[in-house]
Scaffold this motif. Structure first.
Motif, PDB file in Angstrom:
ATOM      1  N   GLU A   1     -58.401  60.322   3.681  1.00 12.21           N
ATOM      2  CA  GLU A   1     -58.304  58.992   3.330  1.00 12.21           C
ATOM      3  C   GLU A   1     -57.203  58.846   1.868  1.00 12.21           C
ATOM      4  OE1 GLU A   1     -61.128  55.501   1.968  1.00 12.21           O
ATOM      5  OE2 GLU A   1     -61.903  57.304   2.563  1.00 12.21           O
ATOM      6  N   GLY A   2     -56.298  57.963   2.065  1.00 14.43           N
ATOM      7  CA  GLY A   2     -55.456  57.774   0.805  1.00 14.43           C
ATOM      8  C   GLY A   2     -54.169  58.299   0.966  1.00 14.43           C
ATOM      9  N   MET A   3     -53.854  59.100   2.102  1.00 12.04           N
ATOM     10  CA  MET A   3     -52.730  59.934   2.138  1.00 12.04           C
ATOM     11  C   MET A   3     -51.736  58.856   2.778  1.00 12.04           C
ATOM     12  SD  MET A   3     -53.529  63.903   3.187  1.00 12.04           S
ATOM     13  CE  MET A   3     -51.934  64.490   3.486  1.00 12.04           C
ATOM     14  N   VAL A   4     -52.126  58.222   3.473  1.00 11.05           N
ATOM     15  CA  VAL A   4     -51.160  57.252   4.226  1.00 11.05           C
ATOM     16  C   VAL A   4     -51.062  55.768   3.719  1.00 11.05           C
ATOM     17  CG1 VAL A   4     -50.471  56.267   6.468  1.00 11.05           C
ATOM     18  CG2 VAL A   4     -51.546  58.479   6.291  1.00 11.05           C
ATOM     19  N   SER A   5     -49.707  55.480   3.264  1.00  8.35           N
ATOM     20  CA  SER A   5     -49.582  54.060   2.827  1.00  8.35           C
ATOM     21  C   SER A   5     -48.252  53.238   3.247  1.00  8.35           C
ATOM     22  CB  SER A   5     -49.645  53.931   1.361  1.00  8.35           C
ATOM     23  OG  SER A   5     -49.519  52.594   0.682  1.00  8.35           O
ATOM     24  N   ASP A   6     -48.638  52.176   4.034  1.00  8.37           N
ATOM     25  CA  ASP A   6     -47.156  51.631   4.631  1.00  8.37           C
ATOM     26  C   ASP A   6     -46.551  52.532   5.390  1.00  8.37           C
ATOM     27  OD1 ASP A   6     -47.859  49.395   2.720  1.00  8.37           O
ATOM     28  OD2 ASP A   6     -46.659  50.168   1.094  1.00  8.37           O
ATOM     29  N   GLY A   7     -47.165  53.226   6.367  1.00  3.10           N
ATOM     30  CA  GLY A   7     -46.864  53.853   7.170  1.00  3.10           C
ATOM     31  C   GLY A   7     -46.175  55.037   6.702  1.00  3.10           C
ATOM     32  N   THR A   8     -46.288  55.570   5.586  1.00  6.41           N
ATOM     33  CA  THR A   8     -45.916  56.888   5.066  1.00  6.41           C
ATOM     34  C   THR A   8     -46.909  57.752   4.510  1.00  6.41           C
ATOM     35  OG1 THR A   8     -43.638  55.645   4.160  1.00  6.41           O
ATOM     36  CG2 THR A   8     -44.234  57.728   3.265  1.00  6.41           C
ATOM     37  N   ILE A   9     -46.666  59.027   5.046  1.00  2.71           N
ATOM     38  CA  ILE A   9     -47.703  59.962   4.459  1.00  2.71           C
ATOM     39  C   ILE A   9     -47.164  60.820   3.177  1.00  2.71           C
ATOM     40  CG2 ILE A   9     -48.893  62.098   5.000  1.00  2.71           C
ATOM     41  CD1 ILE A   9     -47.968  61.783   8.060  1.00  2.71           C
TER      42      ILE A   9
END
Length: 283
Positions: free
Chosen positions: A86-94
């Protein structure tokens, strides 16, 4: 004889024919539970050591130009979404993280414990079977730690590479990584690296260094000779400081053991490493 011994009371006793079988089953179940508790503690210790390595790994991550990756590209190239915390992915970016790598490595260790937990108590019954499970427990914990150490030491591969590979594969790659360039190291650096390799390869005996013998005088080199180890392993142990002509309590050397067992290639390799061909067991 001839003396009054008093009144003898006969007490009827019912013998349970299943007592022995029940006791064996209880002992076997107890062995399984002890193993699982030990495994649980080893996971805790492995996590503690991984956390200790995190600071160095974070510094390494700052130098990693590939610490971000589009989620779609990750999935399309076979990336395992379950490895992303959780928290590694944001707006489709890892945004790959050291914590994510640590969690992935621990998950692999936990998966082995779960497999051991699902096994029946009978699978823990014999000594060889039980020893195999214990060795697997220690091996998977070791591979998790070596994978993190490999990421810290290796400046060529990205953290994405480490997130894709199993700890077992990374452990093997780390050994090859440490072997490379050994000849170019100073003597002090070479000794340090060979000791690290001994630890990774499980060549140390208990808490002793890979150059020391156990209470029976057996050195890792003797064990390697007994198990028909290759020239690289034999050379590694000699580099780590093992006395090539050391004797066990029966006055046998590694060369004597290899000769006794008919391990021709081991004998040849030990002779190349200047083992004394004239030495004989004294007993």
């Amino acid at each position: 004889a001839g003396k009054d011994v008093g009144v003898v009371t006969v007490i009827p006793v019912r013998i349970n024919a299943n007592l022995k079988a029940a006791t064996v089953q209880e002992l076997t179940e107890g062995r399984k539970q002890r193993h699982l508790e030990t495994f649980k503690y080893q996971i805790f210790e492995t996590d503690r050591e991984l956390q200790w390595l995190e600071e160095q790994a974070e510094e390494r991550l700052l130098e990693d130009p590939w610490r971000q990756r589009k989620l779609d590209a990750w999935v399309q190239t076979g990336g395992d979404v379950s490895n992303l915390i959780e928290g590694m992915v944001s707006d489709g970016t890892i945004a790959f993280s050291v914590q994510g790598l640590r969690r992935k490595l621990l998950r692999e260790v936990e998966a082995v414990r779960e497999r051991h937990k699902r096994m029946s108590a009978e699978d823990y019954h014999t000594v060889p079977e039980y020893r195999t499970l214990v060795e697997e427990m220690m091996r998977v914990c070791t591979t998790a730690l070596s994978a993190m150490r490999f990421y810290i030491a290796n400046r060529r591969e990205s953290i994405e590479f480490f997130m894709r590979k199993s700890s077992r594969e990374l452990h093997s790659l780390f050994q090859s990584f440490l072997w490379r360039g050994m000849e170019r190291l100073s003597e002090e650096e070479r000794v340090s690296r060979t000791k690290e390799l001994c630890e990774l390869m499980g060549l140390s005996l208990g808490k002793a260094s890979c150059a020391q013998a156990n209470s029976e005088g057996v050195t890792p080199l003797m064990l390697a000779a007994q198990e028909e180890a290759g020239e690289r392993t034999l050379r590694l142990l000699k580099e780590a400081g093992v006395q090539i002509d050391a004797r066990d309590l029966d006055s046998r050397t590694a060369l004597y053991i290899a000769s006794q067992l008919g391990h021709v290639d081991v004998v040849r390799n030990l002779v190349r490493l200047n083992a004394d061909v004239n030495v004989k067991a004294l007993k």
